[in-house]
Enzyme design. Sequence first.
Site, short mmCIF file in Angstrom:
data_model
loop_
_atom_site.label_atom_id
_atom_site.label_comp_id
_atom_site.label_asym_id
_atom_site.label_seq_id
_atom_site.Cartn_x
_atom_site.Cartn_y
_atom_site.Cartn_z
N TYR A 118 -1.37 0.13 10.42
CA TYR A 118 -1.69 -0.56 9.17
C TYR A 118 -0.49 -0.48 8.21
CZ TYR A 118 -3.52 -1.24 4.45
OH TYR A 118 -3.69 -1.66 3.16
N THR A 142 0.83 -1.21 0.00
CA THR A 142 0.00 0.00 0.00
C THR A 142 0.86 1.25 0.00
OG1 THR A 142 -1.40 1.31 1.48
CG2 THR A 142 -0.13 -0.40 2.52
N1 NAD Z 1 -8.73 -1.43 -0.90
C1 NAD Z 1 -7.70 -0.59 -1.06
O1 NAD Z 1 -7.87 0.58 -1.47
C2 NAD Z 1 -6.29 -1.06 -0.78
C3 NAD Z 1 -5.24 -0.14 -0.91
C4 NAD Z 1 -3.94 -0.58 -0.65
C5 NAD Z 1 -3.69 -1.90 -0.33
N2 NAD Z 1 -4.72 -2.77 -0.20
C6 NAD Z 1 -4.42 -4.16 0.16
O2 NAD Z 1 -5.13 -5.04 -0.67
C7 NAD Z 1 -5.45 -6.26 0.01
C8 NAD Z 1 -6.89 -6.61 -0.22
O3 NAD Z 1 -7.71 -5.53 0.25
P1 NAD Z 1 -9.27 -5.48 -0.05
O4 NAD Z 1 -9.65 -4.06 -0.23
O5 NAD Z 1 -9.63 -6.47 -1.08
O6 NAD Z 1 -9.84 -5.94 1.38
P2 NAD Z 1 -10.96 -7.04 1.75
O7 NAD Z 1 -11.20 -6.86 3.20
O8 NAD Z 1 -12.11 -6.93 0.83
O9 NAD Z 1 -10.21 -8.42 1.47
C9 NAD Z 1 -9.39 -9.07 2.40
C10 NAD Z 1 -9.72 -10.56 2.34
O10 NAD Z 1 -8.83 -11.26 3.21
C11 NAD Z 1 -9.58 -12.17 4.01
N3 NAD Z 1 -8.81 -12.37 5.25
C12 NAD Z 1 -8.47 -11.43 6.17
N4 NAD Z 1 -7.75 -11.99 7.15
C13 NAD Z 1 -7.61 -13.29 6.85
C14 NAD Z 1 -6.96 -14.38 7.48
N5 NAD Z 1 -6.33 -14.25 8.66
N6 NAD Z 1 -6.99 -15.59 6.89
C15 NAD Z 1 -7.65 -15.77 5.71
N7 NAD Z 1 -8.28 -14.77 5.07
C16 NAD Z 1 -8.26 -13.55 5.63
C17 NAD Z 1 -10.93 -11.50 4.18
O11 NAD Z 1 -11.98 -12.39 4.52
C18 NAD Z 1 -11.14 -10.86 2.81
O12 NAD Z 1 -11.75 -11.77 1.93
C19 NAD Z 1 -5.05 -6.03 1.47
O13 NAD Z 1 -3.84 -6.70 1.72
C20 NAD Z 1 -4.87 -4.52 1.58
O14 NAD Z 1 -3.90 -4.19 2.53
C21 NAD Z 1 -6.03 -2.38 -0.40
#
Ligand code: NAD
Length: 330
Positions: free
Chosen positions: A140, A116
């Site tokens: 985070y 991120t």
């Molecule tokens: N959404 C954004 O704008 C953004 C920006 C920068 C980075 N990210 C990164 O992208 C990735 C995905 O984000 P997202 O927006 O899809 O979030 P999200 O919450 O929709 O997806 C995360 C997924 O991981 C699963 N999960 C969480 N902890 C877990 C565990 N211990 N074991 C198994 N599964 C687990 C959740 O059930 C979910 O399906 C993350 O790593 C986040 O840090 C997202």
Amino acid sequence: MKVLVTGGAGYIGSHVVRQLAEAGHDIVVFDNLSTGYRWAVTAGELVVGDLADEEAIEYLFSRHKFEAVLHFAANIVVPESVANPLKYYSNNTRNTLNLLKAVERHQVPYMVFSSTAAVYGMPEQTVLTEDLPLAPINPYGASKMMSERMIMDLADTGDLNYVILRYFNVAGANPDGLLGQATPEATHLIKVASECVTGQRHGMSVFGTDYDTRDGTCIRDYIHVEDLAKAHVMALEYMAGGGESQVLNCGYGRGFTVREVIDVVKRESGVDFPVQETGRRACDPAALMADNTRIKQILGWQPDYDDLTTIVRTALAWEKIWQEKKTQNV
Ligand SMILES: NC(=O)c1ccc[n+]([C@@H]2O[C@H](COP(=O)([O-])OP(=O)(O)OC[C@H]3O[C@@H](n4cnc5c(N)ncnc54)[C@H](O)[C@@H]3O)[C@@H](O)[C@H]2O)c1
């Protein structure tokens, strides 16, 4: 390739799974469904499990000979990470360590990691290159920086190659209406504004109107989730073709102010919801944009959806579909 996608039932992971399937990869999703959904896994096998469970991880890796791991699973809400830092160090950092132990034991050659822009903290520059010093300002961002470091250190010892993708502000949805952001209590601007349009929220706040930007509100770089998903598929192809490990920003390299985004949401939806202008939040930089020179050069990545109106239209269309899905209890 046989690929493991952790967090593949979540917002970004589910879009990547769809594109990986289209590219012909063989997919296993590992997800505890804490913020993800069964319906969002549109290809491959879904294994419900938690990355805190090392036995479950070992069983998974012993059943499948993975050639690549794409690691999305994490908690992602910045204010929550400030209030409950150990949740973030446990789920994001320690559980990445659990996963890496299996990657090492089973000699998985390729890894793509969801990082991120939060790893950069409050830089003086507004357009960020990958080699800026990392100085996250919340748990985070720190939890993700530590994960990056573990991956790099493990790669230094042996045969693991990685592509770390540092996402800027991810938004929008699959244009066919199949998938979109359903993450509960999301704090992302376009998602929150879309929830105002569908009446799930009665209004929203703008945090700070006195920044040194064109209209006083913060500028961010919004990347469409399908363009981001494409970068993952390209990262895998790049490593399979012998490419070296990389850290790559994912953004369009230009930004929009909070007011501009809200105006587009109101214009495209035709709904005028209440917006309350309040004070700045702690530690919000005025402007953050990705220098995307490297991802374009190294992966040959080019965006298809670099247009705020398109991002907003797909997000709005999805929000309506998602509201119906919720009322039908899907
Ligand atoms: N959404 C954004 O704008 C953004 C920006 C920068 C980075 N990210 C990164 O992208 C990735 C995905 O984000 P997202 O927006 O899809 O979030 P999200 O919450 O929709 O997806 C995360 C997924 O991981 C699963 N999960 C969480 N902890 C877990 C565990 N211990 N074991 C198994 N599964 C687990 C959740 O059930 C979910 O399906 C993350 O790593 C986040 O840090 C997202």
